[in-house]
Scaffold this active site. Sequence first.
Site, PDB file in Angstrom:
ATOM      1  N   TYR A 151       0.982   1.400   2.283  1.00 38.80           N
ATOM      2  CA  TYR A 151       1.226   0.042   3.242  1.00 38.80           C
ATOM      3  C   TYR A 151       1.036   0.868   4.833  1.00 38.80           C
ATOM      4  O   TYR A 151       0.471   1.568   5.000  1.00 38.80           O
ATOM      5  CB  TYR A 151       2.854  -0.211   3.179  1.00 38.80           C
ATOM      6  CG  TYR A 151       3.133  -1.086   1.911  1.00 38.80           C
ATOM      7  CD1 TYR A 151       1.994  -1.104   0.887  1.00 38.80           C
ATOM      8  CD2 TYR A 151       3.950  -1.824   1.751  1.00 38.80           C
ATOM      9  CE1 TYR A 151       2.287  -1.948  -0.108  1.00 38.80           C
ATOM     10  CE2 TYR A 151       4.267  -2.654   0.786  1.00 38.80           C
ATOM     11  CZ  TYR A 151       3.485  -2.765  -0.383  1.00 38.80           C
ATOM     12  OH  TYR A 151       3.655  -3.540  -1.367  1.00 38.80           O
ATOM     13  N   ASP A 206       6.253   0.998   7.757  1.00 38.06           N
ATOM     14  CA  ASP A 206       5.469   0.608   8.752  1.00 38.06           C
ATOM     15  C   ASP A 206       5.958   1.556  10.047  1.00 38.06           C
ATOM     16  O   ASP A 206       6.347   0.951  11.112  1.00 38.06           O
ATOM     17  CB  ASP A 206       5.657  -0.781   9.348  1.00 38.06           C
ATOM     18  CG  ASP A 206       5.195  -1.689   8.146  1.00 38.06           C
ATOM     19  OD1 ASP A 206       4.514  -1.447   7.156  1.00 38.06           O
ATOM     20  OD2 ASP A 206       5.755  -2.983   8.406  1.00 38.06           O
ATOM     21  N   GLU A 223       9.315  -5.995  10.303  1.00 37.85           N
ATOM     22  CA  GLU A 223       8.389  -5.310  10.024  1.00 37.85           C
ATOM     23  C   GLU A 223       7.511  -4.876  11.293  1.00 37.85           C
ATOM     24  O   GLU A 223       7.699  -5.242  12.200  1.00 37.85           O
ATOM     25  CB  GLU A 223       7.234  -6.371   9.204  1.00 37.85           C
ATOM     26  CG  GLU A 223       7.854  -6.663   7.766  1.00 37.85           C
ATOM     27  CD  GLU A 223       6.697  -7.194   6.794  1.00 37.85           C
ATOM     28  OE1 GLU A 223       6.456  -6.709   5.559  1.00 37.85           O
ATOM     29  OE2 GLU A 223       6.036  -8.230   7.285  1.00 37.85           O
ATOM     30  N   LEU A 247      -9.709  -8.646   0.604  1.00 39.21           N
ATOM     31  CA  LEU A 247      -8.467  -9.179   1.270  1.00 39.21           C
ATOM     32  C   LEU A 247      -8.480  -8.209   2.554  1.00 39.21           C
ATOM     33  O   LEU A 247      -7.846  -6.957   2.308  1.00 39.21           O
ATOM     34  CB  LEU A 247      -7.254  -9.447   0.698  1.00 39.21           C
ATOM     35  CG  LEU A 247      -6.141 -10.091   1.611  1.00 39.21           C
ATOM     36  CD1 LEU A 247      -5.496 -11.107   0.792  1.00 39.21           C
ATOM     37  CD2 LEU A 247      -5.138  -9.038   2.051  1.00 39.21           C
ATOM     38  N   ASN A 304      -5.735  -7.243   5.735  1.00 40.98           N
ATOM     39  CA  ASN A 304      -4.551  -7.512   6.437  1.00 40.98           C
ATOM     40  C   ASN A 304      -4.307  -6.567   7.649  1.00 40.98           C
ATOM     41  O   ASN A 304      -4.951  -6.364   8.465  1.00 40.98           O
ATOM     42  CB  ASN A 304      -3.502  -8.044   5.591  1.00 40.98           C
ATOM     43  CG  ASN A 304      -2.904  -6.950   4.668  1.00 40.98           C
ATOM     44  OD1 ASN A 304      -3.848  -6.486   4.001  1.00 40.98           O
ATOM     45  ND2 ASN A 304      -1.633  -6.723   4.581  1.00 40.98           N
ATOM     46  N   ASP A 305      -3.127  -6.254   7.565  1.00 37.98           N
ATOM     47  CA  ASP A 305      -2.623  -5.569   8.882  1.00 37.98           C
ATOM     48  C   ASP A 305      -3.262  -4.379   9.541  1.00 37.98           C
ATOM     49  O   ASP A 305      -3.889  -3.503   8.651  1.00 37.98           O
ATOM     50  CB  ASP A 305      -1.327  -4.762   8.635  1.00 37.98           C
ATOM     51  CG  ASP A 305      -0.123  -5.768   8.081  1.00 37.98           C
ATOM     52  OD1 ASP A 305      -0.547  -6.836   7.649  1.00 37.98           O
ATOM     53  OD2 ASP A 305       0.928  -5.134   7.859  1.00 37.98           O
TER      54      ASP A 305
END
Length: 491
Positions: A97, A157, A210, A35, A37-38
């Site tokens: 993260y 973040d 976020e 997966l 993501n960001d």
Amino acid sequence: MEHFDKKEIDAKIAAGFPLTHRRHNRLHIEMPFGLVNDPNGLVYHAGAYHIFYQWNPFGCTHKNKSWAHTATRDFCTYTMPTLALWPSDAYDKDGCYSGCGTVEDGRLRVLYTCNAKDAAGNRSSAQRFGTLVRGAVQKEEIVIAGPPDGFTSHFRDPYLFHWKGTRHLVIGAQTAEKRGCVLVYREIADGWTCLGELKTQLKDFGYMWECPNLLSFGDCDVLAFCPQGVPARDYDRQNIYQAGYIAGHASLDAMEMLTHGRFKEFDRGFDFYAPQIFTHEGRHILIGWMGMPDREADYPSRAEGWVHSLTLPRVLTLRQGHIFSAPAAELKALRHRETERPLEAVGESEFSATLYDLTEIILDLTMGEAYSIAVELLFGLEKLVFRYDRLAQVMTIRRDGMKLGGRGERRFKLYAERILSMRLYVDHGAVEAFFRHGEEAATIALFPEKNIRPTMRIFSDVDMDRISGVLWELEPLHFEGEGHGGDGENM
């Protein structure tokens, strides 16, 4: 905590390139498994653009958050992606993260959020630096151990910027009253000090913010962020979570975004979140995540062992408080010049053209007396529809005509007086659309049931004055060493 064997994982990545499954995108960065993501850590260093992004190498769930890394000089040819940062100690055992990248004393450094939970599920969030060394991030000091008093552990973040010659960062946060906001920290001699919340005029605007970015466009500043918990409206905020910005003047003396406008979204499509923006040689370049949290059923490629992509790189400009976005000019090098095909019709209400598997289209529709105009992308009996209502000044995107994946519609205001301009990038499983020379953009993930070359159909309620444009077949992105087990460490 999973066991991460970088050598083994990197070899598995290299063995998965080139991507051959018909559902894999070839114009967008994605992985052969896991997966995505960001996007994180975007930075220009040593002659190349470095792109990190969150990745779970062990499945298509939001767990085992690690960072993959690739680099490019031209947004067309990339180094082989590799595993660069992964959970390994008590600080980040439950995930590495999002964060940012920076260049310091000739080194590429990253700043990221360490996520850890205790046996009762209580979260701790710390901010940590690391340095990229021979393809892996060497973890260094924790610089912010946790949120200040009055804020929850939803504290993540970090994004670095300079103000008055001193390094600062913004970070997404949630107050004890469950209100989203952005906090500002300043670097001082012995660490980082919290200056407090960067105030805005936005009221009741979600329970968490976020992925903040703070950047300057000349004498105007832009605060970008992703609010969660903002209700949908007729013509905006229609996704479960948003990604957008406010433009004004950031005063860190007053700790406020002064004279800012309303919150505007970067993208009007179904599948866009968590963008990060970096600046090089005067260009503000955005890369987003082509996905959406908490919408797993919208992405059937999970059954094949992978899910999600990154968007094309977009160059941002600010005009009268509104951000325009355009695909990075380097992407023109993907065009097969010999396939260039003009699109021309005069006084017609219907027009069609067969597309390539990977296609770029530029359209100018001179509407004349037409008030309802549609551009359809047909995949056999399935279709994606862009419909413009000139009287209401509304663009509607509908993907109810697709059998697999997410459906629904998105509607937004768009003013086109005489000419409706569109630019489309059509990938195997994605469409990125730019309207009115980048005034608005839309990202759409698609999963055609059959492996069929798409057709574009344009039609209107009455004859339009003119349909003009051009289309090209595009080369797929190239990853160095694909098919040969490349090591991905050449940039």
